[in-house]
Write a protein that holds these residues in place. Structure first.
Motif, PDB file in Angstrom:
ATOM      1  N   TYR A  29       0.820  -1.212   0.000  1.00 38.68           N
ATOM      2  CA  TYR A  29       0.000   0.000   0.000  1.00 38.68           C
ATOM      3  C   TYR A  29       0.856   1.265   0.000  1.00 38.68           C
ATOM      4  CZ  TYR A  29      -4.034   2.947   1.073  1.00 38.68           C
ATOM      5  OH  TYR A  29      -5.025   3.894   1.023  1.00 38.68           O
ATOM      6  N   THR A  30       2.021   1.199   0.635  1.00 44.15           N
ATOM      7  CA  THR A  30       2.857   2.398   0.788  1.00 44.15           C
ATOM      8  C   THR A  30       4.081   2.404  -0.124  1.00 44.15           C
ATOM      9  OG1 THR A  30       4.126   1.423   2.611  1.00 44.15           O
ATOM     10  CG2 THR A  30       2.144   2.692   3.196  1.00 44.15           C
ATOM     11  N   TYR A  31       4.109   1.561  -1.133  1.00 48.91           N
ATOM     12  CA  TYR A  31       5.298   1.463  -1.987  1.00 48.91           C
ATOM     13  C   TYR A  31       5.674   2.801  -2.621  1.00 48.91           C
ATOM     14  CZ  TYR A  31       2.891   1.859  -6.434  1.00 48.91           C
ATOM     15  OH  TYR A  31       2.170   2.336  -7.493  1.00 48.91           O
ATOM     16  N   ASP A  32       4.701   3.653  -2.891  1.00 50.75           N
ATOM     17  CA  ASP A  32       4.995   4.924  -3.557  1.00 50.75           C
ATOM     18  C   ASP A  32       5.225   6.074  -2.574  1.00 50.75           C
ATOM     19  OD1 ASP A  32       2.341   5.030  -2.755  1.00 50.75           O
ATOM     20  OD2 ASP A  32       1.715   6.242  -4.465  1.00 50.75           O
ATOM     21  N   CYS A  33       5.275   5.778  -1.298  1.00 52.98           N
ATOM     22  CA  CYS A  33       5.594   6.789  -0.283  1.00 52.98           C
ATOM     23  C   CYS A  33       7.120   6.802  -0.130  1.00 52.98           C
ATOM     24  CB  CYS A  33       4.918   6.442   1.041  1.00 52.98           C
ATOM     25  SG  CYS A  33       5.272   7.619   2.349  1.00 52.98           S
ATOM     26  N   VAL A  34       7.753   7.723  -0.847  1.00 50.06           N
ATOM     27  CA  VAL A  34       9.220   7.763  -0.885  1.00 50.06           C
ATOM     28  C   VAL A  34       9.707   9.186  -0.611  1.00 50.06           C
ATOM     29  CG1 VAL A  34       9.441   5.812  -2.486  1.00 50.06           C
ATOM     30  CG2 VAL A  34       9.181   8.120  -3.392  1.00 50.06           C
ATOM     31  N   THR A  36      11.545  12.721  -1.076  1.00 54.95           N
ATOM     32  CA  THR A  36      11.519  13.602  -2.237  1.00 54.95           C
ATOM     33  C   THR A  36      12.814  14.386  -2.428  1.00 54.95           C
ATOM     34  OG1 THR A  36      10.482  15.332  -0.903  1.00 54.95           O
ATOM     35  CG2 THR A  36       9.011  13.869  -2.134  1.00 54.95           C
ATOM     36  N   TRP A  73       0.774  12.847   1.831  1.00 51.34           N
ATOM     37  CA  TRP A  73       0.645  11.526   1.210  1.00 51.34           C
ATOM     38  C   TRP A  73      -0.337  10.679   2.024  1.00 51.34           C
ATOM     39  CZ3 TRP A  73       0.908   6.493   2.401  1.00 51.34           C
ATOM     40  CH2 TRP A  73       0.923   5.589   1.350  1.00 51.34           C
ATOM     41  N   ASN A  77      -4.014   9.173   0.860  1.00 50.70           N
ATOM     42  CA  ASN A  77      -4.165   7.720   0.817  1.00 50.70           C
ATOM     43  C   ASN A  77      -4.934   7.157   2.012  1.00 50.70           C
ATOM     44  OD1 ASN A  77      -2.481   6.614  -1.608  1.00 50.70           O
ATOM     45  ND2 ASN A  77      -1.327   8.321  -0.759  1.00 50.70           N
TER      46      ASN A  77
END
Length: 153
Positions: A29-34, A36, A73, A77
């Motif tokens: 679910y959080t793979y795209d929380c990276v 910046t 984020w 989400n």
């Protein structure tokens, strides 16, 4: 189990506490929380998220912006940040006087700054300051640290 089935249950608020799939589902679910920026890192484990920020030249802008990005984020989400369990630990190896850094704010609540905390059964401690970045070969307090300590930091 075998020929026996339990009744189904639809969950609309997340995975049950202690479910063996919860860490995997959280990771997916959080793979795209990276992060910046190059001076920040986001570390995720099970259902915990850690923001690590390097403050150099007394500019905490990227670190504070990363916290705002994480908060945004989560909002987009449908994840809630538990501010009461959120802590900030600052570490500084410089010999300068203590500096006054801004206290991060999440959901209009200030984040508590602590001297130490336990994370994943490991105790972390440090003065209430910020890690000063020094490359190997530079002069200063961090240059006297053993190479393996610098690598771990």
């Amino acid at each position: 189990m075998g020929r026996h089935f339990s009744a189904s249950l639809t969950l609309s608020t997340g995975a049950p506490q202690g479910c063996v799939l919860s860490p995997l589902l959280y990771s997916l679910y959080t793979y795209d929380c990276v992060a910046t920026t190059n001076s920040t890192t986001i570390i995720k484990f099970a259902d915990d998220t850690v923001v690590v920020g390097l403050i150099s030249d007394n500019s905490e802008t990227a670190y504070l912006e990363e916290i705002r990005n994480l908060e945004n984020w989560c909002h987009r989400n449908n994840l809630l940040l538990n501010v009461s369990k959120t802590k900030e630990l600052m570490v500084d190896f410089s010999t300068r006087q203590e500096r006054n850094y801004q206290t991060p704010v999440i959901s209009e609540s200030p984040v508590e700054r602590v001297d130490s905390f336990r994370y994943l059964s490991s105790h972390h401690a440090g003065p209430i300051m910020v890690l000063s970045h020094q490359h190997r070969g530079e002069k200063g307090p961090a240059a006297s640290l053993p190479p393996q300590t610098l690598e771990r930091l």
